[in-house]
Design a protein around this motif. Structure first.
Motif, PDB file in Angstrom:
ATOM      1  N   THR A 144       2.681   2.236   5.025  1.00 52.66           N
ATOM      2  CA  THR A 144       1.585   2.540   4.108  1.00 52.66           C
ATOM      3  C   THR A 144       2.127   3.009   2.773  1.00 52.66           C
ATOM      4  O   THR A 144       1.631   2.630   1.705  1.00 52.66           O
ATOM      5  CB  THR A 144       0.657   3.606   4.712  1.00 52.66           C
ATOM      6  OG1 THR A 144       0.130   3.122   5.956  1.00 52.66           O
ATOM      7  CG2 THR A 144      -0.498   3.931   3.781  1.00 52.66           C
ATOM      8  N   HIS A 145       3.183   3.826   2.812  1.00 54.47           N
ATOM      9  CA  HIS A 145       3.808   4.269   1.566  1.00 54.47           C
ATOM     10  C   HIS A 145       4.393   3.093   0.788  1.00 54.47           C
ATOM     11  O   HIS A 145       4.313   3.050  -0.444  1.00 54.47           O
ATOM     12  CB  HIS A 145       4.898   5.301   1.857  1.00 54.47           C
ATOM     13  CG  HIS A 145       4.382   6.689   1.989  1.00 54.47           C
ATOM     14  ND1 HIS A 145       5.197   7.776   2.263  1.00 54.47           N
ATOM     15  CD2 HIS A 145       3.125   7.191   1.884  1.00 54.47           C
ATOM     16  CE1 HIS A 145       4.470   8.874   2.311  1.00 54.47           C
ATOM     17  NE2 HIS A 145       3.201   8.538   2.095  1.00 54.47           N
ATOM     18  N   PRO A 256       5.460  -4.078  10.698  1.00 59.29           N
ATOM     19  CA  PRO A 256       4.076  -4.032  10.209  1.00 59.29           C
ATOM     20  C   PRO A 256       3.194  -5.086  10.840  1.00 59.29           C
ATOM     21  O   PRO A 256       3.675  -6.074  11.425  1.00 59.29           O
ATOM     22  CB  PRO A 256       4.251  -4.317   8.708  1.00 59.29           C
ATOM     23  CG  PRO A 256       5.462  -5.198   8.653  1.00 59.29           C
ATOM     24  CD  PRO A 256       6.385  -4.692   9.735  1.00 59.29           C
ATOM     25  N   THR A 257       1.895  -4.901  10.715  1.00 60.66           N
ATOM     26  CA  THR A 257       0.942  -5.924  11.118  1.00 60.66           C
ATOM     27  C   THR A 257       0.936  -7.040  10.075  1.00 60.66           C
ATOM     28  O   THR A 257       1.432  -6.877   8.955  1.00 60.66           O
ATOM     29  CB  THR A 257      -0.468  -5.343  11.236  1.00 60.66           C
ATOM     30  OG1 THR A 257      -0.919  -4.945   9.921  1.00 60.66           O
ATOM     31  CG2 THR A 257      -0.492  -4.130  12.161  1.00 60.66           C
ATOM     32  N   HIS A 304      -8.014  -3.261   6.329  1.00 63.04           N
ATOM     33  CA  HIS A 304      -6.987  -2.232   6.166  1.00 63.04           C
ATOM     34  C   HIS A 304      -7.478  -1.217   5.132  1.00 63.04           C
ATOM     35  O   HIS A 304      -8.152  -1.590   4.159  1.00 63.04           O
ATOM     36  CB  HIS A 304      -5.669  -2.861   5.690  1.00 63.04           C
ATOM     37  CG  HIS A 304      -4.500  -1.926   5.754  1.00 63.04           C
ATOM     38  ND1 HIS A 304      -4.226  -0.998   4.758  1.00 63.04           N
ATOM     39  CD2 HIS A 304      -3.533  -1.764   6.701  1.00 63.04           C
ATOM     40  CE1 HIS A 304      -3.147  -0.321   5.082  1.00 63.04           C
ATOM     41  NE2 HIS A 304      -2.714  -0.755   6.256  1.00 63.04           N
ATOM     42  N   PRO A 305      -7.179   0.074   5.313  1.00 58.92           N
ATOM     43  CA  PRO A 305      -7.652   1.087   4.363  1.00 58.92           C
ATOM     44  C   PRO A 305      -7.200   0.855   2.920  1.00 58.92           C
ATOM     45  O   PRO A 305      -7.856   1.322   1.980  1.00 58.92           O
ATOM     46  CB  PRO A 305      -7.062   2.390   4.919  1.00 58.92           C
ATOM     47  CG  PRO A 305      -6.854   2.131   6.373  1.00 58.92           C
ATOM     48  CD  PRO A 305      -6.489   0.676   6.471  1.00 58.92           C
ATOM     49  N   LEU A 306      -6.075   0.147   2.721  1.00 63.11           N
ATOM     50  CA  LEU A 306      -5.562  -0.055   1.368  1.00 63.11           C
ATOM     51  C   LEU A 306      -6.044  -1.353   0.730  1.00 63.11           C
ATOM     52  O   LEU A 306      -5.675  -1.642  -0.414  1.00 63.11           O
ATOM     53  CB  LEU A 306      -4.027  -0.027   1.370  1.00 63.11           C
ATOM     54  CG  LEU A 306      -3.391   1.334   1.672  1.00 63.11           C
ATOM     55  CD1 LEU A 306      -1.883   1.258   1.526  1.00 63.11           C
ATOM     56  CD2 LEU A 306      -3.953   2.421   0.769  1.00 63.11           C
ATOM     57  N   THR A 307      -6.863  -2.112   1.421  1.00 68.23           N
ATOM     58  CA  THR A 307      -7.397  -3.339   0.829  1.00 68.23           C
ATOM     59  C   THR A 307      -8.117  -3.060  -0.493  1.00 68.23           C
ATOM     60  O   THR A 307      -7.889  -3.779  -1.481  1.00 68.23           O
ATOM     61  CB  THR A 307      -8.333  -4.052   1.814  1.00 68.23           C
ATOM     62  OG1 THR A 307      -7.591  -4.422   2.978  1.00 68.23           O
ATOM     63  CG2 THR A 307      -8.933  -5.294   1.181  1.00 68.23           C
ATOM     64  N   PRO A 308      -8.976  -2.036  -0.588  1.00 65.89           N
ATOM     65  CA  PRO A 308      -9.633  -1.771  -1.883  1.00 65.89           C
ATOM     66  C   PRO A 308      -8.630  -1.412  -2.981  1.00 65.89           C
ATOM     67  O   PRO A 308      -8.864  -1.711  -4.158  1.00 65.89           O
ATOM     68  CB  PRO A 308     -10.557  -0.590  -1.567  1.00 65.89           C
ATOM     69  CG  PRO A 308     -10.784  -0.654  -0.099  1.00 65.89           C
ATOM     70  CD  PRO A 308      -9.501  -1.155   0.480  1.00 65.89           C
TER      71      PRO A 308
END
Length: 326
Positions: A144-145, A256-257, A304-308
Motif C-alpha cells: 500500500t505504501h 500483491p494482488t 481497492h481503497p486506493l482506486t480513488p
C-alpha cells in the motif's frame, strides 16, 4: 548514535545556519560529518563559514580531493557512517530543534523500519513559501505504501529522514551515471521503501531553503539547464527504467494482488509522465495519454481503497490538457 551527513558545495552563505540547527537539537547523541566538494575555479567561502565549528568535537569537516558531484559526495559520506543510524542534511536546509528527538525513537524502536521522516516547509529570505508531504500512513502494509508513493508522484521526501545504517546495503546510495544525478533522490527514496517499513510523521520539522532566480539556481536545474532536450529525455528514460526495475523487484517480494499490481503500475506511469512534463520538456505525448486513457477505463472495476487516489492522480492530465486548449 546518529551520523548527520552534510554534503557541501559553494555553501558559505548558509551552511553555518544549517550546522547550527543540528547543534541546537534537543537530542544530543550525534556526530556531524561534512564533506566539502571543491569548487572548480570559483572562489568558495564554505571552509571559512565552517571555521567556527572546527573546535566542536561533534563536528568533522573534510574536503574531497576532487569534485564528486552531488550524488557522489553524498555516497562518500555514507561510506563513513559507522553508527547504527544516519540522517542526510543538504547544506542549505534546517531542522527544528526537536527533529532528531521526534524521528530517532520511532525508527530505533521499530527494528525492521528503514527510515522515519516527516513533512517539510519551504522558505526563502521573506519567510515560508510552501509545504510538501509524501504521506505514508502508519499501520498500512508495504505494498500500500508503494502505491501511495507512486500516486504522490514518486517524490523523494523519505530520503531526508533518520535512517537505519543497514538500509545502505539495499539502497546502494544515490545512483551515479552520465546524467548529472537526474532525480536520483527519488530512486534512493524508493530504495528505502524496499529496505523496510518506512515511518511517516505528519509534522513539518524540516525546512527546505529555496532561492530566487537572481540569488542562486537550484542544484537540480543547474545540472540540466544547458542540456539538449535529447539529453534530458535520455536521463528521464534511465530514471524511469531504474525505478521500474526496483518497483518490480519489490512487488515480487510483497506478493500483491492483481489489483494492487495494476494500481502500482498505472500510478508509476502517471508519475513518470508528470516528471517528464516538469523536468524534460513541457507537453504531453498523445500516444502515452491514449494508453493511460485505455488503462484508466479499467479503474471502476478495481476494488481497492486506493482506486480513488489513482483516479485523482490521473485528473492531472485532464487539467493539463485543458490548459493547453485555453
Amino acid at each position: 548514535m546518529i551520523t548527520v551527513c552534510i554534503p557541501a558545495y559553494q555553501a558559505g552563505a548558509f551552511i553555518g545556519e544549517t550546522v547550527s540547527s543540528v547543534l541546537a537539537q534537543s537530542f544530543d547523541d550525534f556526530r556531524i560529518e561534512i564533506a566539502i566538494d571543491p569548487s572548480e575555479g570559483d572562489k568558495d567561502s564554505t571552509e571559512a563559514a565552517l571555521e567556527p565549528f572546527r573546535d566542536d568535537p561533534r563536528v568533522n569537516i573534510s574536503t574531497n580531493p576532487r569534485r564528486l558531484g552531488w550524488a557522489g559526495n553524498f555516497n562518500a559520506l555514507l561510506q563513513r557512517v559507522e553508527t547504527p543510524f544516519y540522517a542526510p542534511l543538504p547544506h542549505d536546509d534546517i531542522w527544528a530543534p526537536d527533529y532528531l528527538a521526534t524521528f530517532f525513537p520511532l525508527v530505533s524502536e521499530h527494528p525492521k523500519a528503514s527510515v522515519a521522516y516527516g513533512d517539510m516547509t519551504m522558505f526563502d529570505a521573506n519567510g515560508i513559501t510552501g509545504f510538501r508531504s509524501v504521506a505514508l500512513p502508519q499501520g498500512e502494509d508495504r505494498m500500500t505504501h508503494l502505491i501511495r508513493f507512486m500516486v504522490q508522484g514518486a517524490h523523494a521526501m523519505p530520503w531526508r529522514g533518520v535512517t537505519r545504517q543497514s538500509a545502505i546495503a539495499v539502497t546502494q546510495g544515490f545512483p551515479t551515471d552520465l546524467w548529472g544525478g537526474f532525480a536520483v533522490e527519488a530512486e534512493y527514496a524508493l530504495g528505502l521503501l524496499e529496505a523496510g517499513p518506512v515511518i511517516h510523521v505528519p509534522k513539518a520539522l524540516y525546512r527546505k531553503r529555496v532561492f530566487q532566480p537572481q540569488e542562486r539556481m537550484s542544484a537540480s536545474k543547474a545540472r540540466t539547464i544547458d542540456w539538449a532536450v535529447e539529453d534530458r529525455l535520455n536521463a528521464w528514460k534511465r530514471h524511469c527504467h531504474a525505478l521500474e526495475v526496483r518497483m518490480r523487484r519489490m512487488m515480487s517480494t510483497f506478493k500483491p494482488t492483481s489489483h494492487e499490481v495494476f494500481l502500482a503500475e498505472l500510478a508509476f506511469r502517471a508519475a513518470m509522465l508528470m516528471r517528464r512534463h516538469s523536468f524534460v520538456t513541457p507537453g504531453l505525448d498523445k500516444a502515452e495519454l491514449a494508453s493511460l486513457a485505455s488503462l484508466r477505463s479499467y479503474l471502476p472495476s478495481i476494488d481497492h481503497p486506493l482506486t480513488p487516489c489513482v483516479a485523482e492522480q490521473l485528473r492531472w492530465f485532464d487539467r493539463a490538457a485543458q490548459s493547453r486548449t485555453e
